[in-house]
Enzyme design. Sequence first.
Site, PDB file in Angstrom:
ATOM      1  N   ARG A  25     -13.442  -8.601  -0.952  1.00 11.13           N
ATOM      2  CA  ARG A  25     -12.667  -8.206   0.232  1.00 11.13           C
ATOM      3  C   ARG A  25     -12.217  -6.746   0.161  1.00 11.13           C
ATOM      4  NH1 ARG A  25      -7.230  -6.139   1.428  1.00 11.13           N
ATOM      5  NH2 ARG A  25      -6.718  -6.805   3.553  1.00 11.13           N
TER       6      ARG A  25
ATOM      7  N   GLY B 134      -9.857  -4.016   2.635  1.00 12.58           N
ATOM      8  CA  GLY B 134      -8.989  -3.912   3.796  1.00 12.58           C
ATOM      9  C   GLY B 134      -9.140  -2.598   4.528  1.00 12.58           C
TER      10      GLY B 134
ATOM     11  N   THR C  86       0.816  -1.203   0.000  1.00 13.87           N
ATOM     12  CA  THR C  86       0.000   0.000   0.000  1.00 13.87           C
ATOM     13  C   THR C  86       0.855   1.260   0.000  1.00 13.87           C
ATOM     14  OG1 THR C  86      -1.741  -1.172   1.167  1.00 13.87           O
ATOM     15  CG2 THR C  86      -1.677   1.219   1.443  1.00 13.87           C
TER      16      THR C  86
ATOM     17  N   GLY D  11      -0.085  -2.611   5.695  1.00 13.02           N
ATOM     18  CA  GLY D  11       0.164  -3.887   6.348  1.00 13.02           C
ATOM     19  C   GLY D  11      -1.006  -4.832   6.207  1.00 13.02           C
TER      20      GLY D  11
ATOM     21  N   GLY E 229      -4.310  -5.751   6.545  1.00 13.65           N
ATOM     22  CA  GLY E 229      -5.494  -4.915   6.743  1.00 13.65           C
ATOM     23  C   GLY E 229      -6.518  -5.434   7.716  1.00 13.65           C
TER      24      GLY E 229
END
Length: 309
Positions: free
Chosen positions: A202, A204, A174, A226, A228
């Site tokens: 999905r 996050g 990210t 990281g 999520g």
Amino acid sequence: MTNPDWTLMIHGGAGAIERSRTSPETEAAVRAALGRALDAGADVLSAGGAALDAVEAAVRVLEDDPHFNAGRGSALTREGTAELDAAIMDGATRRAGAVARVSFTRSPVALARAVMEQSPHVFLAGIGADAFSREIGAEQVDNGWFVIEERRRQLAELLARGADAFDVDMKYGTVGAVARDRSGRLAAATSTGGVTGKRWGRIGDSPVVGAGTWADDRSCAVSCTGAGEFFLRVGTAHEIEARVRLAGTGIAEATAAVLAEVKALGGTGGVIVAGADGTMVWDFTTSGMHRARASAGGERVVAMYGDEG
């Protein structure tokens, strides 16, 4: 450190980022991209521009660079497509915009800002976010534009092992930015492609205001990267801000404590935080994090590994 004028921090993901696993060519390309993103945001701030403009400018550079998991180069879903998430927040007003599962917008962070400024809503997802994007005239690309060969390989390896999301080497991640401008205004922005092999729609932490992204002029601006699912459970970005604003905890101490809570639940990652007083903090629980910072005082740091900066 503190500085009475503007500050800027960016990240390009936390994970297994180690010298022994990174080719010289990749390292040079990542550092150059971080430098370009840092310069894009710093140019805004040094000219007296707004923190909100600076974080968007920095993140847009990283979205277009395939070395990061955002925009072009995003992790692929189990079906082999890109579904993109982003959020942006203005610390002066606490206005925010977010999008999730975007498929055709070249700059998800720009679309998130458009949600904030051109719609009555905060968070749009899926076909609705794509429809809004077309309606406002945001730049569209074919979904295949986001897909690069390395991401295809990562997905193929995951599927061949019969594994699921998170069972892939988390090396690229990210992207995000936080800033304080000359007027003392804060802003944060985050953009991601999610995790390799994600399914069932999905989403996050990155586009979730308060989990992966937060800004409040009373305290600090935060962008996370990281695992999520764990950052969501902690409400990481807002939790850091709340400890600073309500408990009077120092930014470095609050950041470390909240990351420790994430780690205790089983998650790893990193955070960048810009304080209302000019404090700049980054912290991570992985071997490295792509990151950079700059300030009006002339500081300019670009780093990747755990023993830098």
